[in-house]
Motif scaffolding. Structure first.
Motif, PDB file in Angstrom:
ATOM      1  N   ALA A  54       1.025  -0.888  -0.209  1.00 21.82           N
ATOM      2  CA  ALA A  54      -0.032  -0.245   0.583  1.00 21.82           C
ATOM      3  C   ALA A  54       1.277   1.497  -0.004  1.00 21.82           C
ATOM      4  CB  ALA A  54      -1.503  -0.353   1.215  1.00 21.82           C
ATOM      5  N   GLN A  55       2.371   1.338   0.926  1.00 21.19           N
ATOM      6  CA  GLN A  55       3.655   2.419   0.932  1.00 21.19           C
ATOM      7  C   GLN A  55       3.354   2.289  -0.653  1.00 21.19           C
ATOM      8  OE1 GLN A  55       5.654   1.330   4.228  1.00 21.19           O
ATOM      9  NE2 GLN A  55       4.482   2.715   5.722  1.00 21.19           N
ATOM     10  N   ARG A  56       4.171   1.597  -1.660  1.00 21.45           N
ATOM     11  CA  ARG A  56       4.419   1.410  -2.171  1.00 21.45           C
ATOM     12  C   ARG A  56       3.352   2.269  -2.955  1.00 21.45           C
ATOM     13  NH1 ARG A  56       6.672  -3.415  -4.955  1.00 21.45           N
ATOM     14  NH2 ARG A  56       8.003  -3.761  -3.554  1.00 21.45           N
ATOM     15  N   ILE A  57       1.726   1.666  -3.553  1.00 16.62           N
ATOM     16  CA  ILE A  57       1.027   2.801  -4.082  1.00 16.62           C
ATOM     17  C   ILE A  57       1.170   4.200  -3.935  1.00 16.62           C
ATOM     18  CG2 ILE A  57      -1.519   2.059  -4.705  1.00 16.62           C
ATOM     19  CD1 ILE A  57      -1.395  -0.442  -4.581  1.00 16.62           C
ATOM     20  N   GLU A  58       0.933   4.620  -2.884  1.00 17.39           N
ATOM     21  CA  GLU A  58       0.815   5.495  -2.446  1.00 17.39           C
ATOM     22  C   GLU A  58       2.098   6.686  -2.772  1.00 17.39           C
ATOM     23  OE1 GLU A  58       0.150   8.133   1.607  1.00 17.39           O
ATOM     24  OE2 GLU A  58       0.179   5.956   2.105  1.00 17.39           O
ATOM     25  N   ARG A  59       3.031   6.567  -2.817  1.00 18.13           N
ATOM     26  CA  ARG A  59       4.095   6.929  -3.700  1.00 18.13           C
ATOM     27  C   ARG A  59       3.951   7.323  -5.074  1.00 18.13           C
ATOM     28  NH1 ARG A  59       7.043   3.891   0.036  1.00 18.13           N
ATOM     29  NH2 ARG A  59       7.507   2.578  -1.999  1.00 18.13           N
ATOM     30  N   SER A  60       3.597   6.408  -5.824  1.00 14.59           N
ATOM     31  CA  SER A  60       3.486   5.626  -6.746  1.00 14.59           C
ATOM     32  C   SER A  60       2.840   6.543  -7.055  1.00 14.59           C
ATOM     33  CB  SER A  60       3.335   4.412  -7.242  1.00 14.59           C
ATOM     34  OG  SER A  60       4.691   3.629  -7.534  1.00 14.59           O
ATOM     35  N   ALA A  61       1.350   6.965  -6.362  1.00 14.09           N
ATOM     36  CA  ALA A  61      -0.015   7.544  -7.599  1.00 14.09           C
ATOM     37  C   ALA A  61       0.424   9.218  -6.901  1.00 14.09           C
ATOM     38  CB  ALA A  61      -0.981   7.503  -6.089  1.00 14.09           C
ATOM     39  N   ARG A  62       1.101   9.309  -5.630  1.00 13.80           N
ATOM     40  CA  ARG A  62       2.229  10.516  -5.634  1.00 13.80           C
ATOM     41  C   ARG A  62       2.892  11.456  -6.858  1.00 13.80           C
ATOM     42  NH1 ARG A  62       3.742  10.041  -0.958  1.00 13.80           N
ATOM     43  NH2 ARG A  62       2.429   9.903   0.253  1.00 13.80           N
ATOM     44  N   ARG A  63       3.390   9.969  -6.843  1.00 17.91           N
ATOM     45  CA  ARG A  63       4.680  10.687  -8.023  1.00 17.91           C
ATOM     46  C   ARG A  63       3.989  11.108  -9.321  1.00 17.91           C
ATOM     47  NH1 ARG A  63       9.360   7.083 -10.891  1.00 17.91           N
ATOM     48  NH2 ARG A  63      10.308   8.201 -12.347  1.00 17.91           N
ATOM     49  N   MET A  64       2.859  10.383  -9.779  1.00 20.81           N
ATOM     50  CA  MET A  64       2.181  10.865 -10.656  1.00 20.81           C
ATOM     51  C   MET A  64       1.457  11.399 -10.802  1.00 20.81           C
ATOM     52  SD  MET A  64       0.709   6.695 -11.994  1.00 20.81           S
ATOM     53  CE  MET A  64      -0.235   7.461 -13.013  1.00 20.81           C
ATOM     54  N   SER A  65       0.539  12.389  -9.461  1.00 23.99           N
ATOM     55  CA  SER A  65       0.120  13.161  -8.924  1.00 23.99           C
ATOM     56  C   SER A  65       0.426  14.493  -9.494  1.00 23.99           C
ATOM     57  CB  SER A  65      -0.603  13.391  -7.907  1.00 23.99           C
ATOM     58  OG  SER A  65      -1.218  14.432  -8.106  1.00 23.99           O
ATOM     59  N   GLY A  66       1.902  14.448  -9.484  1.00 17.86           N
ATOM     60  CA  GLY A  66       2.985  15.791  -9.155  1.00 17.86           C
ATOM     61  C   GLY A  66       3.266  15.930 -10.987  1.00 17.86           C
ATOM     62  N   LEU A  67       3.467  14.868 -11.653  1.00 20.14           N
ATOM     63  CA  LEU A  67       4.119  14.156 -12.887  1.00 20.14           C
ATOM     64  C   LEU A  67       2.691  15.702 -13.837  1.00 20.14           C
ATOM     65  CD1 LEU A  67       5.155  10.833 -13.414  1.00 20.14           C
ATOM     66  CD2 LEU A  67       6.816  12.944 -13.327  1.00 20.14           C
ATOM     67  N   ILE A  68       1.591  14.449 -13.161  1.00 18.82           N
ATOM     68  CA  ILE A  68       0.505  15.304 -14.039  1.00 18.82           C
ATOM     69  C   ILE A  68       0.256  16.535 -13.420  1.00 18.82           C
ATOM     70  CG2 ILE A  68      -1.981  14.892 -14.227  1.00 18.82           C
ATOM     71  CD1 ILE A  68      -1.417  12.208 -13.642  1.00 18.82           C
ATOM     72  N   ASN A  69       0.543  17.164 -12.257  1.00 20.49           N
ATOM     73  CA  ASN A  69       0.360  18.301 -12.297  1.00 20.49           C
ATOM     74  C   ASN A  69       1.501  19.103 -12.701  1.00 20.49           C
ATOM     75  OD1 ASN A  69      -1.967  18.582 -10.820  1.00 20.49           O
ATOM     76  ND2 ASN A  69      -0.117  17.757  -8.506  1.00 20.49           N
ATOM     77  N   ASP A  70       2.466  18.539 -12.635  1.00 18.24           N
ATOM     78  CA  ASP A  70       3.435  19.419 -14.015  1.00 18.24           C
ATOM     79  C   ASP A  70       3.571  19.984 -15.472  1.00 18.24           C
ATOM     80  OD1 ASP A  70       5.140  19.930 -11.894  1.00 18.24           O
ATOM     81  OD2 ASP A  70       6.573  18.404 -12.164  1.00 18.24           O
ATOM     82  N   VAL A  71       2.659  18.462 -15.915  1.00 18.67           N
ATOM     83  CA  VAL A  71       2.100  18.637 -17.334  1.00 18.67           C
ATOM     84  C   VAL A  71       1.190  19.831 -17.588  1.00 18.67           C
ATOM     85  CG1 VAL A  71       0.943  17.608 -18.833  1.00 18.67           C
ATOM     86  CG2 VAL A  71       2.883  16.084 -18.228  1.00 18.67           C
ATOM     87  N   LEU A  72      -0.173  19.743 -16.466  1.00 20.10           N
ATOM     88  CA  LEU A  72      -1.301  20.959 -16.552  1.00 20.10           C
ATOM     89  C   LEU A  72      -0.240  22.454 -16.194  1.00 20.10           C
ATOM     90  CD1 LEU A  72      -3.680  18.932 -14.151  1.00 20.10           C
ATOM     91  CD2 LEU A  72      -3.594  19.246 -16.471  1.00 20.10           C
ATOM     92  N   ASP A  73       0.029  22.549 -15.647  1.00 22.65           N
ATOM     93  CA  ASP A  73       1.330  23.405 -14.870  1.00 22.65           C
ATOM     94  C   ASP A  73       2.217  23.999 -16.184  1.00 22.65           C
ATOM     95  OD1 ASP A  73      -0.131  24.388 -12.918  1.00 22.65           O
ATOM     96  OD2 ASP A  73       2.243  23.521 -11.402  1.00 22.65           O
TER      97      ASP A  73
END
Length: 405
Positions: free
Chosen positions: A226-245
């Motif tokens: 679950a921690q691995r999934i959480e870290r990966s989801a957070r990383r993907m969210s950061g990537l998506i936010n960077d793309v939007l910015d």
């Protein structure tokens, strides 16, 4: 024929738009020949294509057979020329014998330049823009008002206008093609980098899901997955936010900010520093944050700016050396500095660090948008982000923001 030399000083014109106009005339191969034909046909000693505006008279091309002394880029005082009158009335002027002409015998231009014969025809583009004049002068009288002479000047002025329009169309086409090529390269790079960087966290999420299925009876294994999934989801969210910015910065007028008055900027910056310390317990982060009093800013965006700068310093800085953070007031500005030791950025690459997708190393680490987004955040606050780098002093990123109230 030294009497033709202008009595008022000429000077070079440095304005970039004038330089572009001079270059445009220089690209028209027929212009030198046209000026030669005018002089040979009429007997005039000097002919020129001049850029004429509300404020300036600038030579773009000349045929000088009398040592007038004017070269491309040279300027005459606008009010001293008859081209000024032509521009004002939009009517050509032809003079056979100035001292005997009932209209121009008392005009200041023939007296200033000691001329007798004169011709000046407007060069106008199809959209109505007044570019300048095709003109000629001589100290001796010549028959300039003959219909065939006036028709020749008018025709040559029209030919020059047509060539200028063609040159501008070509330049616009080249610019559009270049922009399209750059956009195409950017799209390809964007897709490649995004695909690469999303693949890893997606694979981690998929593997975590498989482990959850297999280890459903093992609480410790479930927590780890679950921690691995959480870290990966957070990383993907950061990537998506960077793309939007990035998209907002490239397609709009910059990254949007919501400016509000706040007195907690210093505490917020300390909070960002604390988060990065917690995420990197093995690294030393030395902070000196002294921002008191009210400021007007987008607090979350300023936190994002510091977070990106700190993450960049931790990623590229020497692991054995501390990363330094300073935030202080300087007049009406809030200054945020992040410094790290390590391999300096080469001088010939320092200007590229704020370009999207730029990486200091060949290794792929995120989308390479962090510093670009930081620069856009600074710009949206009316400030700027700069970088310096040397082996002796390390690498420092400085955001100067005029947000203090």
């Amino acid at each position: 024929m030294n009497a033709l030399s202008p009595s008022l000083a000429m000077r070079n014109v440095a304005a970039s738009t004038i330089e572009q106009d001079i270059a445009a005339i220089a690209r028209i191969e027929a212009v030198p020949r046209l000026l030669k034909v005018l002089c040979e046909t009429t007997g005039m000693g000097f002919a020129a294509v001049a850029r004429v505006t509300d404020e300036k008279w600038v030579a773009c091309a000349v045929e000088d057979r009398v040592s007038f002394g004017l070269m491309p880029g040279g300027e005459l005082p606008l009010a001293s020329t008859l081209c000024h009158d032509v521009r004002s009335t939009n009517q050509a002027i032809f003079i056979d014998h100035a001292s005997q002409d009932p209209v121009f015998c008392t005009h200041h231009t023939p007296r200033i330049y000691q001329i007798e014969s004169y011709a000046s025809v407007p060069i106008k583009l199809a959209d109505g823009e007044y570019f300048g004049n095709l003109c000629a002068i001589d100290a001796q009288p010549h028959k300039m008002r003959e219909p065939k002479v006036m028709d020749m000047f008018e025709l040559f002025a029209q030919l020059i206008a047509l060539q200028l329009e063609s040159d501008r169309r070509h330049a616009r086409t080249e610019s559009l093609l270049m922009n399209e090529r750059e956009a195409g390269e950017l799209r390809e790079q964007f897709i490649a980098v995004l695909g690469h960087d999303l693949r890893n966290p997606l694979a981690a999420i998929a593997m975590g899901a498989v482990l959850l299925k297999r280890k459903a009876g093992d609480p410790a294994a479930v927590v780890t997955a679950a921690q691995r999934i959480e870290r990966s989801a957070r990383r993907m969210s950061g990537l998506i936010n960077d793309v939007l910015d990035f998209a907002r910065g490239r397609l709009g007028s910059g990254i949007g900010v919501e400016l509000e008055e706040t007195t907690t900027l210093g505490l917020s910056l300390e909070g960002v520093t604390a988060e990065l310390r917690e995420a990197h317990p093995e690294r030393a982060i030395v902070a000196d944050i002294a921002v008191d009093g009210p400021v007007r800013c987008d607090l979350e965006r300023i936190q994002q700016l510091l977070s990106n700068l700190l993450a960049n310093a931790l990623s590229h800085g020497l692991e054995s050396a501390p990363v330094g953070v300073r935030a202080f007031l300087d007049g009406a500005d809030v200054v945020i500095e992040v410094r790290n030791d390590g391999e300096p950025i080469p001088a010939d690459r320092i200007d590229r660090v704020f370009e999207p997708f730029w990486r200091r190393t060949a290794a792929r680490e995120g989308l390479g948008l962090g510093l670009y987004i930081c620069s856009q955040i600074a710009r949206s606050h009316g400030g700027r982000l700069t970088a310096t780098s040397s082996a002796e002093r390390g690498t420092t990123f400085t955001a100067r923001l005029p947000i203090r109230l």
